[in-house]
Motif scaffolding. Structure first.
Motif, PDB file in Angstrom:
ATOM      1  N   THR A 157       5.157  10.415  -0.472  1.00 26.95           N
ATOM      2  CA  THR A 157       4.193   9.051  -0.807  1.00 26.95           C
ATOM      3  C   THR A 157       5.543   8.367  -0.602  1.00 26.95           C
ATOM      4  OG1 THR A 157       4.103   9.421  -2.949  1.00 26.95           O
ATOM      5  CG2 THR A 157       2.552  10.349  -1.304  1.00 26.95           C
ATOM      6  N   TRP A 158       4.843   7.222   0.012  1.00 26.61           N
ATOM      7  CA  TRP A 158       5.512   5.477  -0.123  1.00 26.61           C
ATOM      8  C   TRP A 158       4.992   4.005  -0.579  1.00 26.61           C
ATOM      9  CZ3 TRP A 158      10.682   6.898   0.384  1.00 26.61           C
ATOM     10  CH2 TRP A 158      11.685   8.095   1.200  1.00 26.61           C
ATOM     11  N   VAL A 159       5.856   3.701  -0.221  1.00 23.69           N
ATOM     12  CA  VAL A 159       5.204   2.600  -0.344  1.00 23.69           C
ATOM     13  C   VAL A 159       5.627   0.934   0.215  1.00 23.69           C
ATOM     14  CG1 VAL A 159       4.499   0.485  -1.723  1.00 23.69           C
ATOM     15  CG2 VAL A 159       4.549   2.396  -3.310  1.00 23.69           C
TER      16      VAL A 159
ATOM     17  N   LYS B 135      -6.737   3.498  -3.553  1.00 22.03           N
ATOM     18  CA  LYS B 135      -7.170   4.190  -4.226  1.00 22.03           C
ATOM     19  C   LYS B 135      -8.729   3.703  -4.648  1.00 22.03           C
ATOM     20  CE  LYS B 135      -2.397   2.534  -6.131  1.00 22.03           C
ATOM     21  NZ  LYS B 135      -1.754   1.424  -6.966  1.00 22.03           N
TER      22      LYS B 135
ATOM     23  N   LYS C  99       0.710   8.213   3.295  1.00 18.81           N
ATOM     24  CA  LYS C  99       1.939   9.872   3.137  1.00 18.81           C
ATOM     25  C   LYS C  99       1.693  10.612   3.908  1.00 18.81           C
ATOM     26  CE  LYS C  99      -0.666  14.342   1.982  1.00 18.81           C
ATOM     27  NZ  LYS C  99      -1.940  14.464   1.327  1.00 18.81           N
TER      28      LYS C  99
ATOM     29  N   TYR D 151       1.582   8.568   9.126  1.00 17.16           N
ATOM     30  CA  TYR D 151       0.859   8.419   7.964  1.00 17.16           C
ATOM     31  C   TYR D 151      -0.184   8.016   7.833  1.00 17.16           C
ATOM     32  CZ  TYR D 151       1.552   3.984   8.361  1.00 17.16           C
ATOM     33  OH  TYR D 151       1.166   2.834   9.109  1.00 17.16           O
TER      34      TYR D 151
ATOM     35  N   CYS E 103       9.393   1.445   4.493  1.00 21.57           N
ATOM     36  CA  CYS E 103       8.981   1.555   2.884  1.00 21.57           C
ATOM     37  C   CYS E 103      10.513   1.599   1.781  1.00 21.57           C
ATOM     38  CB  CYS E 103       8.351   2.895   2.589  1.00 21.57           C
ATOM     39  SG  CYS E 103       7.350   3.211   3.875  1.00 21.57           S
TER      40      CYS E 103
ATOM     41  N   GLU F  49       1.000  -1.528  -0.227  1.00 17.38           N
ATOM     42  CA  GLU F  49       0.267  -0.175   0.076  1.00 17.38           C
ATOM     43  C   GLU F  49       1.275   1.558  -0.586  1.00 17.38           C
ATOM     44  OE1 GLU F  49      -4.268  -0.873   2.205  1.00 17.38           O
ATOM     45  OE2 GLU F  49      -2.557  -0.686   3.618  1.00 17.38           O
ATOM     46  N   THR F  50       0.207   2.603  -0.465  1.00 15.77           N
ATOM     47  CA  THR F  50       1.086   3.455  -0.517  1.00 15.77           C
ATOM     48  C   THR F  50       0.706   4.812   0.126  1.00 15.77           C
ATOM     49  OG1 THR F  50       1.037   3.799  -3.193  1.00 15.77           O
ATOM     50  CG2 THR F  50       1.212   5.673  -2.176  1.00 15.77           C
TER      51      THR F  50
END
Length: 73
Positions: free
Chosen positions: A34-36, A67, A15, A62, A50, A12-13
């Motif tokens: 933003t990071w995965v 999505k 923020k 965060y 991440c 997941e991403t």
């Protein structure tokens, strides 16, 4: 995308919504970046690592970017 305050899952991403000042060097997770998520180290505290960043981040700092909203049908 919808911002949701919860513990992230792998893939997941996230923020960054809270930044901590450092005594020196660059900020590993700048505010608004933003990071995965690559690894969830502590599900209770939401500690994640991440891709491309060796530092961890706790859930207090965060939000998860969803999505698609969940389907309630």
């Amino acid at each position: 995308m919808k911002e949701v305050k919860r513990v992230a899952k792998v893939g997941e991403t996230i923020k960054i919504v809270r930044e901590h000042p450092r005594l020196g060097g660059p900020t590993p997770y700048p505010l608004g970046s933003t990071w995965v998520v690559e690894e969830v180290a502590d599900e209770d505290k939401g500690l994640v690592y991440c891709k491309g960043n060796p530092c961890g981040k706790f859930a207090d700092d965060y939000v998860v970017l969803e999505k698609h909203p969940p389907n309630f049908n």
